[in-house]
Design an enzyme around this catalytic site. Structure first.
Site, PDB file in Angstrom:
ATOM      1  N   ASP A 177       0.834  -1.212   0.000  1.00 35.51           N
ATOM      2  CA  ASP A 177       0.000   0.000   0.000  1.00 35.51           C
ATOM      3  C   ASP A 177       0.864   1.256   0.000  1.00 35.51           C
ATOM      4  OD1 ASP A 177      -2.292   1.505   0.039  1.00 35.51           O
ATOM      5  OD2 ASP A 177      -2.722   1.179   2.162  1.00 35.51           O
TER       6      ASP A 177
ATOM      7  N   TRP B 113       2.963   7.835  -2.750  1.00 33.37           N
ATOM      8  CA  TRP B 113       4.388   7.986  -3.082  1.00 33.37           C
ATOM      9  C   TRP B 113       4.527   8.808  -4.364  1.00 33.37           C
ATOM     10  CZ3 TRP B 113       7.521   6.714  -7.207  1.00 33.37           C
ATOM     11  CH2 TRP B 113       8.903   6.665  -6.970  1.00 33.37           C
TER      12      TRP B 113
ATOM     13  N   SER C 185      -7.060  -6.140  -5.775  1.00 32.58           N
ATOM     14  CA  SER C 185      -8.244  -6.688  -5.106  1.00 32.58           C
ATOM     15  C   SER C 185      -9.439  -6.670  -6.051  1.00 32.58           C
ATOM     16  CB  SER C 185      -8.564  -5.867  -3.852  1.00 32.58           C
ATOM     17  OG  SER C 185      -9.146  -4.636  -4.229  1.00 32.58           O
ATOM     18  N   THR C 186     -10.485  -7.384  -5.665  1.00 30.47           N
ATOM     19  CA  THR C 186     -11.705  -7.372  -6.487  1.00 30.47           C
ATOM     20  C   THR C 186     -12.293  -5.958  -6.535  1.00 30.47           C
ATOM     21  OG1 THR C 186     -12.818  -8.212  -4.501  1.00 30.47           O
ATOM     22  CG2 THR C 186     -12.392  -9.799  -6.231  1.00 30.47           C
TER      23      THR C 186
ATOM     24  N   ASN D  65     -10.403  -3.177  -6.681  1.00 34.53           N
ATOM     25  CA  ASN D  65      -9.502  -2.265  -7.402  1.00 34.53           C
ATOM     26  C   ASN D  65      -9.949  -1.974  -8.846  1.00 34.53           C
ATOM     27  OD1 ASN D  65      -6.478  -3.451  -5.757  1.00 34.53           O
ATOM     28  ND2 ASN D  65      -7.707  -1.637  -5.292  1.00 34.53           N
ATOM     29  N   TRP D  66     -10.879  -2.776  -9.394  1.00 34.71           N
ATOM     30  CA  TRP D  66     -11.389  -2.487 -10.750  1.00 34.71           C
ATOM     31  C   TRP D  66     -12.098  -1.144 -10.797  1.00 34.71           C
ATOM     32  CZ3 TRP D  66      -9.540  -5.651 -14.307  1.00 34.71           C
ATOM     33  CH2 TRP D  66      -9.263  -6.980 -13.989  1.00 34.71           C
TER      34      TRP D  66
ATOM     35  N   ARG E 103      -5.909  -1.263   8.253  1.00 29.25           N
ATOM     36  CA  ARG E 103      -7.103  -2.013   7.830  1.00 29.25           C
ATOM     37  C   ARG E 103      -6.660  -3.335   7.237  1.00 29.25           C
ATOM     38  NH1 ARG E 103      -8.177   2.842   5.728  1.00 29.25           N
ATOM     39  NH2 ARG E 103      -7.272   2.306   3.713  1.00 29.25           N
ATOM     40  N   ILE E 104      -7.589  -4.297   7.231  1.00 35.11           N
ATOM     41  CA  ILE E 104      -7.252  -5.590   6.634  1.00 35.11           C
ATOM     42  C   ILE E 104      -7.745  -5.699   5.183  1.00 35.11           C
ATOM     43  CG2 ILE E 104      -9.211  -6.905   7.621  1.00 35.11           C
ATOM     44  CD1 ILE E 104      -5.562  -8.065   7.380  1.00 35.11           C
TER      45      ILE E 104
ATOM     46  N   GLU F 241      -0.379 -12.162  13.643  1.00 27.99           N
ATOM     47  CA  GLU F 241      -0.065 -10.845  14.200  1.00 27.99           C
ATOM     48  C   GLU F 241      -0.228  -9.809  13.074  1.00 27.99           C
ATOM     49  OE1 GLU F 241       0.966 -10.159  17.382  1.00 27.99           O
ATOM     50  OE2 GLU F 241       0.696 -12.270  17.892  1.00 27.99           O
TER      51      GLU F 241
HETATM   52  C1  FPP Z   1      -1.981  -0.060  -3.392  1.00 23.75           C
HETATM   53  O1  FPP Z   1      -1.472   1.267  -3.338  1.00 23.75           O
HETATM   54  C2  FPP Z   1      -1.421  -0.764  -4.543  1.00 23.75           C
HETATM   55  C3  FPP Z   1      -2.128  -1.350  -5.547  1.00 23.75           C
HETATM   56  C4  FPP Z   1      -3.606  -1.377  -5.585  1.00 23.75           C
HETATM   57  C5  FPP Z   1      -1.470  -1.996  -6.687  1.00 23.75           C
HETATM   58  C6  FPP Z   1      -0.266  -2.823  -6.333  1.00 23.75           C
HETATM   59  C7  FPP Z   1       0.397  -3.195  -7.570  1.00 23.75           C
HETATM   60  C8  FPP Z   1       1.726  -3.285  -7.752  1.00 23.75           C
HETATM   61  C9  FPP Z   1       2.711  -3.076  -6.687  1.00 23.75           C
HETATM   62  C10 FPP Z   1       2.271  -3.554  -9.098  1.00 23.75           C
HETATM   63  C11 FPP Z   1       2.130  -4.888  -9.682  1.00 23.75           C
HETATM   64  C12 FPP Z   1       2.393  -6.036  -8.818  1.00 23.75           C
HETATM   65  C13 FPP Z   1       3.128  -7.102  -9.166  1.00 23.75           C
HETATM   66  C14 FPP Z   1       2.873  -8.388  -8.451  1.00 23.75           C
HETATM   67  C15 FPP Z   1       4.155  -7.074 -10.199  1.00 23.75           C
HETATM   68  P1  FPP Z   1      -2.476   2.476  -3.577  1.00 23.75           P
HETATM   69  O2  FPP Z   1      -2.538   2.746  -5.026  1.00 23.75           O
HETATM   70  O3  FPP Z   1      -3.802   2.155  -2.942  1.00 23.75           O
HETATM   71  O4  FPP Z   1      -1.754   3.618  -2.824  1.00 23.75           O
HETATM   72  P2  FPP Z   1      -2.435   4.870  -2.105  1.00 23.75           P
HETATM   73  O5  FPP Z   1      -3.209   4.311  -0.944  1.00 23.75           O
HETATM   74  O6  FPP Z   1      -1.268   5.679  -1.668  1.00 23.75           O
HETATM   75  O7  FPP Z   1      -3.297   5.556  -3.126  1.00 23.75           O
END
Ligand code: FPP
Length: 235
Positions: A16, A21, A61-62, A64-65, A189-190, A202
Site C-alpha cells: 500500500d 508515493w 483486489s476485487t 480495485n477495478w 485495515r485488513i 499478528e
Molecule cells: C496499493 O497502493 C497498490 C495497488 C492497488 C497496486 C499494487 C500493484 C503493484 C505493486 C504492481 C504490480 C504487482 C506485481 C505483483 C508485479 P495504492 O494505489 O492504494 O496507494 P495509495 O493508498 O497511496 O493511493
C-alpha cells in the site's frame, strides 16, 4: 539478521502507498505502481534468502477495478511485464500461485497465469502467492460452494465438513497460515485480505510507503514479530 531471530513461515504483505508515493513527487499514480513492482521483486528475492515457506502479496483486489481506467490498464501492463519475467525466478525454485479469480483478466494475462502455475507447480522452494482479483469474502463463498457441491453429489457428508476441509478449499490450500500480516503506508485495515487464514496472525503496520520499503524494513518487521508473545488462545 541475528541468528537468534525466528524466521516466520508465512508473511502476508499488503502493498500500500504507491499512489501517495507518486503524488508526493508530482508523478502519475502508475509511477508509484511501477516502483512498487520493483520493490515487490526485490522483497520476493529477500524472502527466498531468508528461507520463508510462503509469502503472499496483495497486488490487486476485487475492488480495485473501480479505479480510473488508465490506472487499471497501467497495473495490468505492469503485471504482464512482471509475469513474463517470472521465469527468472527459476533459480529461486519458487512455486507461484495466484489467489483470486483469474477469469476476469484478458486472455494474455489469463494464459500467462495458467502457464506460470502449471510450470512451477512441482517446485520445492518458497511458495510465492500473488493475490490478483482477490477478495477474501469471495474466496470464502467459493469454498462454501465447492463444499456444498461435494455434499450434493454425495462425495462427503455434512458431518465431514470441518476446519481442515474448509482450509483445503481456499486458494492457500496446503500452506501454513500467515504468521503476520504487514501493511506499510500507515493504514490500519485488513481490506478483505485472507480473513479465514489470519485467525491467529499478528498485524504489523508501518509508516513507510510501499515504494520506499526496503529489506531493512522487512528485517524490522520480523524483529517486531519476534517480540510478540503468541499464545493461540492459551496462557
Ligand atoms: C496499493 O497502493 C497498490 C495497488 C492497488 C497496486 C499494487 C500493484 C503493484 C505493486 C504492481 C504490480 C504487482 C506485481 C505483483 C508485479 P495504492 O494505489 O492504494 O496507494 P495509495 O493508498 O497511496 O493511493
Amino acid at each position: 539478521m541475528d541468528k537468534n531471530i525466528t524466521i516466520p513461515k508465512h508473511i502476508g504483505i499488503i502493498m500500500d502507498g504507491n499512489g501517495r508515493w507518486a503524488k508526493k513527487r508530482m508523478l502519475p499514480r502508475n509511477m508509484g505502481h511501477k516502483k512498487g513492482a520493483e520493490v515487490f521483486q526485490d522483497i520476493t528475492r529477500y524472502c527466498n534468502e531468508l528461507g520463508l515457506e510462503s509469502v503472499t502479496f496483495y497486488a490487486f483486489s476485487t475492488e480495485n477495478w473501480k479505479r480510473p481506467v488508465e490506472e487499471v490498464n497501467g497495473i495490468m501492463s505492469l503485471l504482464k511485464d512482471y509475469l513474463k519475467k517470472a521465469f527468472d525466478y527459476q533459480k529461486e525454485n519458487n512455486k507461484i500461485v495466484f489467489l483470486g479469480d483469474k477469469s476476469a483478466f484478458d486472455k494474455e494475462l489469463y494464459d500467462l497465469m495458467i502457464e506460470i502455475e502449471e510450470e512451477t507447480k512441482d517446485r520445492t522452494g518458497m511458495v510465492l502467492n500473488i493475490a490478483l482479483n482477490y477478495g477474501s469474502r469471495g474466496e470464502i463463498v467459493r469454498a462454501t460452494k465447492n463444499i456444498a457441491k461435494m455434499v450434493k453429489n454425495g462425495a462427503i457428508d455434512i458431518e465431514d465438513i470441518d476446519e481442515n476441509l474448509f482450509s483445503d478449499n481456499l486458494y492457500t490450500k496446503g500452506q501454513p497460515d500467515p504468521d503476520f500480516i504487514l501493511r506499510p503506508s500507515g493504514e490500519k485495515r485488513i481490506s478483505n485480505f485472507l480473513l479465514w487464514q489470519i485467525a491467529y496472525s499478528e498485524f504489523i503496520y508501518m509508516d513507510v510507503l510501499w515504494p520506499d520499503f526496503t529489506r531493512k524494513d522487512l528485517d524490522n518487521a520480523i524483529i517486531e514479530f519476534n517480540k510478540r508473545n503468541r499464545r493461540f488462545g492459551g496462557v
